[in-house]
Design a protein around this motif. Structure first.
Motif, PDB file in Angstrom:
ATOM      1  N   GLY A 190       4.358 -11.164   4.669  1.00 42.71           N
ATOM      2  CA  GLY A 190       4.558 -11.085   3.230  1.00 42.71           C
ATOM      3  C   GLY A 190       3.440 -10.351   2.542  1.00 42.71           C
ATOM      4  O   GLY A 190       2.323 -10.269   3.060  1.00 42.71           O
TER       5      GLY A 190
ATOM      6  N   LEU B 234       0.837  -1.204   0.000  1.00 40.02           N
ATOM      7  CA  LEU B 234       0.000   0.000   0.000  1.00 40.02           C
ATOM      8  C   LEU B 234       0.870   1.251   0.000  1.00 40.02           C
ATOM      9  O   LEU B 234       0.634   2.199  -0.763  1.00 40.02           O
ATOM     10  CB  LEU B 234      -0.912   0.012   1.241  1.00 40.02           C
ATOM     11  CG  LEU B 234      -2.025  -1.036   1.288  1.00 40.02           C
ATOM     12  CD1 LEU B 234      -2.593  -1.146   2.706  1.00 40.02           C
ATOM     13  CD2 LEU B 234      -3.139  -0.696   0.300  1.00 40.02           C
TER      14      LEU B 234
ATOM     15  N   VAL C 268     -11.427  -1.454   0.405  1.00 38.46           N
ATOM     16  CA  VAL C 268     -10.996  -2.703   1.050  1.00 38.46           C
ATOM     17  C   VAL C 268     -12.095  -3.731   0.801  1.00 38.46           C
ATOM     18  O   VAL C 268     -13.247  -3.494   1.171  1.00 38.46           O
ATOM     19  CB  VAL C 268     -10.823  -2.495   2.578  1.00 38.46           C
ATOM     20  CG1 VAL C 268     -10.448  -3.797   3.266  1.00 38.46           C
ATOM     21  CG2 VAL C 268      -9.804  -1.401   2.859  1.00 38.46           C
TER      22      VAL C 268
ATOM     23  N   THR D 185     -11.758  -0.581   8.602  1.00 41.11           N
ATOM     24  CA  THR D 185     -10.638  -1.335   8.041  1.00 41.11           C
ATOM     25  C   THR D 185      -9.552  -1.482   9.095  1.00 41.11           C
ATOM     26  O   THR D 185      -9.672  -0.958  10.207  1.00 41.11           O
ATOM     27  CB  THR D 185     -10.059  -0.649   6.783  1.00 41.11           C
ATOM     28  OG1 THR D 185      -9.027  -1.483   6.215  1.00 41.11           O
ATOM     29  CG2 THR D 185      -9.435   0.707   7.108  1.00 41.11           C
ATOM     30  N   PHE D 186      -8.495  -2.171   8.710  1.00 41.89           N
ATOM     31  CA  PHE D 186      -7.324  -2.306   9.567  1.00 41.89           C
ATOM     32  C   PHE D 186      -6.496  -1.013   9.473  1.00 41.89           C
ATOM     33  O   PHE D 186      -6.502  -0.341   8.435  1.00 41.89           O
ATOM     34  CB  PHE D 186      -6.508  -3.512   9.084  1.00 41.89           C
ATOM     35  CG  PHE D 186      -5.340  -3.835   9.953  1.00 41.89           C
ATOM     36  CD1 PHE D 186      -5.504  -4.114  11.302  1.00 41.89           C
ATOM     37  CD2 PHE D 186      -4.058  -3.880   9.424  1.00 41.89           C
ATOM     38  CE1 PHE D 186      -4.419  -4.420  12.102  1.00 41.89           C
ATOM     39  CE2 PHE D 186      -2.971  -4.192  10.211  1.00 41.89           C
ATOM     40  CZ  PHE D 186      -3.152  -4.455  11.556  1.00 41.89           C
TER      41      PHE D 186
ATOM     42  N   LYS E  96      -4.039 -14.785   7.036  1.00 40.94           N
ATOM     43  CA  LYS E  96      -4.716 -14.557   5.749  1.00 40.94           C
ATOM     44  C   LYS E  96      -4.950 -15.878   4.999  1.00 40.94           C
ATOM     45  O   LYS E  96      -4.526 -16.929   5.446  1.00 40.94           O
ATOM     46  CB  LYS E  96      -3.908 -13.564   4.914  1.00 40.94           C
ATOM     47  CG  LYS E  96      -3.622 -12.247   5.641  1.00 40.94           C
ATOM     48  CD  LYS E  96      -4.853 -11.347   5.796  1.00 40.94           C
ATOM     49  CE  LYS E  96      -4.754 -10.381   6.943  1.00 40.94           C
ATOM     50  NZ  LYS E  96      -4.375  -9.024   6.661  1.00 40.94           N
TER      51      LYS E  96
ATOM     52  N   ALA F 105      -3.502  -0.351   8.953  1.00 39.88           N
ATOM     53  CA  ALA F 105      -2.473  -0.236   7.909  1.00 39.88           C
ATOM     54  C   ALA F 105      -2.977   0.533   6.697  1.00 39.88           C
ATOM     55  O   ALA F 105      -2.207   1.256   6.054  1.00 39.88           O
ATOM     56  CB  ALA F 105      -2.006  -1.629   7.480  1.00 39.88           C
ATOM     57  N   THR F 106      -4.270   0.393   6.372  1.00 37.21           N
ATOM     58  CA  THR F 106      -4.825   1.068   5.197  1.00 37.21           C
ATOM     59  C   THR F 106      -4.648   2.586   5.328  1.00 37.21           C
ATOM     60  O   THR F 106      -4.218   3.253   4.385  1.00 37.21           O
ATOM     61  CB  THR F 106      -6.323   0.726   5.028  1.00 37.21           C
ATOM     62  OG1 THR F 106      -6.536  -0.661   5.292  1.00 37.21           O
ATOM     63  CG2 THR F 106      -6.819   1.065   3.640  1.00 37.21           C
TER      64      THR F 106
ATOM     65  N   TYR G  64     -13.821  -4.696  12.489  1.00 39.78           N
ATOM     66  CA  TYR G  64     -12.821  -4.033  13.302  1.00 39.78           C
ATOM     67  C   TYR G  64     -13.538  -3.090  14.248  1.00 39.78           C
ATOM     68  O   TYR G  64     -14.716  -2.827  14.084  1.00 39.78           O
ATOM     69  CB  TYR G  64     -11.877  -3.196  12.405  1.00 39.78           C
ATOM     70  CG  TYR G  64     -11.100  -4.030  11.413  1.00 39.78           C
ATOM     71  CD1 TYR G  64      -9.897  -4.631  11.769  1.00 39.78           C
ATOM     72  CD2 TYR G  64     -11.592  -4.222  10.108  1.00 39.78           C
ATOM     73  CE1 TYR G  64      -9.175  -5.399  10.842  1.00 39.78           C
ATOM     74  CE2 TYR G  64     -10.880  -4.994   9.194  1.00 39.78           C
ATOM     75  CZ  TYR G  64      -9.683  -5.573   9.571  1.00 39.78           C
ATOM     76  OH  TYR G  64      -8.991  -6.340   8.674  1.00 39.78           O
TER      77      TYR G  64
ATOM     78  N   TYR H 230       0.130 -12.472   5.502  1.00 34.49           N
ATOM     79  CA  TYR H 230       0.294 -12.523   6.956  1.00 34.49           C
ATOM     80  C   TYR H 230      -0.324 -13.830   7.473  1.00 34.49           C
ATOM     81  O   TYR H 230      -1.206 -14.402   6.818  1.00 34.49           O
ATOM     82  CB  TYR H 230      -0.404 -11.288   7.555  1.00 34.49           C
ATOM     83  CG  TYR H 230      -0.410 -11.241   9.052  1.00 34.49           C
ATOM     84  CD1 TYR H 230       0.780 -11.126   9.764  1.00 34.49           C
ATOM     85  CD2 TYR H 230      -1.609 -11.296   9.754  1.00 34.49           C
ATOM     86  CE1 TYR H 230       0.768 -11.083  11.145  1.00 34.49           C
ATOM     87  CE2 TYR H 230      -1.627 -11.252  11.137  1.00 34.49           C
ATOM     88  CZ  TYR H 230      -0.433 -11.151  11.827  1.00 34.49           C
ATOM     89  OH  TYR H 230      -0.445 -11.118  13.188  1.00 34.49           O
TER      90      TYR H 230
END
Ligand SMILES: *Cc1c(COP(=O)(O)O)cnc(C)c1O
Length: 382
Positions: free
Chosen positions: A191, A62, A129, A83-84, A184, A86-87, A326, A181
């Motif tokens: 990765g 990202l 997402v 979302t998580f 996933k 990281a986004t 989340y 991850y």
């Protein structure tokens, strides 16, 4: 009661990847090398994209996708609040500001109607997402993007197998970013992968992902003779290792077998929970393929005398691991402090945040595990 704790999102690791990792260790080439190249090729074929670049996380994918857009400090990138982290963090690290958008209540996917309301003259990109593996309304998102000249970066962390009207997730926008991850759908430990059809973007990502060194610098210690590299950007250390790719090259060919098993578990859960005071996942949208990454129940807290957090505790007491996907980003202190968001800003995402529970959905689960999950849920919500 189970003897062992059922770990949420435990990966299914089989003998071929164990052997391949050992082979990698014995080969002496642990870092980025031939196995990463092989994994990239397999992923490129799987998605049908022109370029696939392996990185050490989806977060890196990202971040580098955003960096190719040369964003400035008052540019805005639209991301879902559901979302998580990281986004949104990737946007911040690219130098721009994340602008949150609400989700649709029944799918948890970004609501295109709210995207339209949040587009300004500063908006440069949208990061949809594909939540839990269900594709977003990409026709509507791409039409907004076209209208306002925005780049679309698909966050496909849940969505390796996802398809929308015959197109694979990640091939509809300018970039698709994937995660391997441990929790996933397929894993490499840590990765990620970014796919794109744009050669200039692919070149830039390749360079930025390995210290900003000119392309193929990873080959410099190979048997073709030492080659000098040149540093052309202040790059990052985002490359995938061969030890990681060794796992991926055996997991990827099994992806559909794993998905079928998760679909079976999904159907079993749906049937078991349909008459309980919980909301089971929405049916799949027409002409789409769901990746079945997360099975999320919405606890009907208005009907029963238990909060979602109490439900989580009760599951853990029964030795079943659970997740929450989340608590919406705008409810976290960092984004409140930095951007002034508060409870009340995104009603649908808050509604989901207060009710959602993810149950174990790994291809590794056996029928007894699945029954234990069902028994525990029914025991708590009698
Ligand atoms: C897991 C996840 C990421 C980050 O993936 P990593 O590979 O751990 O960096 C990003 N977005 C979403 C929606 C995720 O679930």
């Amino acid at each position: 009661m189970r003897d062992d704790f059922l770990i949420f999102g435990s990966p299914f690791i089989e003998q071929p990847e164990i052997d391949e990792v050992v082979d990698t260790l014995k080969s002496g080439w642990l870092g980025t090398g031939p196995k990463v190249a092989q994994f990239e090729l397999l992923f490129k074929e799987y998605t049908g994209s022109k370029y696939a670049l392996a990185l050490n996380s989806c977060t890196a994918a990202l971040h580098l996708s955003l960096l190719t857009l040369n964003l400035k400090s008052d540019d805005e990138v639209i991301v879902p609040t559901m979302t998580f982290s990281a986004t949104a963090n990737a946007v911040i690290h690219s130098g721009a500001n994340p602008v949150f958008v609400d989700c649709e209540k029944r799918t948890s996917n970004i609501d295109p109607k709210d995207i339209r309301k949040k587009v300004t003259s500063k908006t440069k990109a949208i990061i949809p997402v594909h939540f839990a593996g269900r594709p977003c309304d990409m026709d509507e998102i791409m039409s907004i993007a076209k209208e306002y000249d925005l780049k679309v970066i698909e966050d496909c962390a849940h969505a390796i197998e996802t398809e929308y009207k015959g197109n694979k997730a990640g091939t509809i926008g300018a970039f698709g970013c994937f995660s391997f991850y441990v929790t996933k759908n397929i894993v490499t430990g840590e990765g990620g992968m970014v796919i794109t059809d744009n050669e200039a973007y692919a070149d830039k990502i390749k360079i930025l992902g390995l210290h900003g060194m000119t392309k193929d610098a990873w080959k410099r210690f190979g048997d073709e003779g030492y080659k000098h590299y040149q540093v052309v950007h202040a790059g990052y250390k985002y490359n995938m290792m061969d030890i990681q790719a060794a796992i991926g090259i055996h997991q990827l060919p099994r992806i559909e077998i794993y998905r079928k098993r998760r679909q079976q578990i999904w159907d079993t859960y749906n049937e078991a929970f349909q008459d309980l005071p919980v909301i089971i996942p929405e049916k799949n949208q027409k002409n789409t393929k769901h990746a079945y990454h997360l099975y999320t129940l919405l606890i009907d807290i208005d009907q029963i005398n238990i909060t979602r957090d109490q439900f989580l505790n009760e599951m853990t007491k029964r030795r079943i691991g659970v997740g929450v996907h989340y608590i919406a980003l705008h409810l976290h202190p960092y984004y409140q402090k930095s951007y002034g968001y508060k409870r009340g800003d995104f009603p649908n995402s808050e509604w989901v945040s207060d009710r959602t529970v993810s149950l174990p959905l790994s291809a590794k689960l056996n029928d007894n595990d699945v029954q234990d999950v069902i028994d525990a849920v029914k025991d708590i919500i009698k």
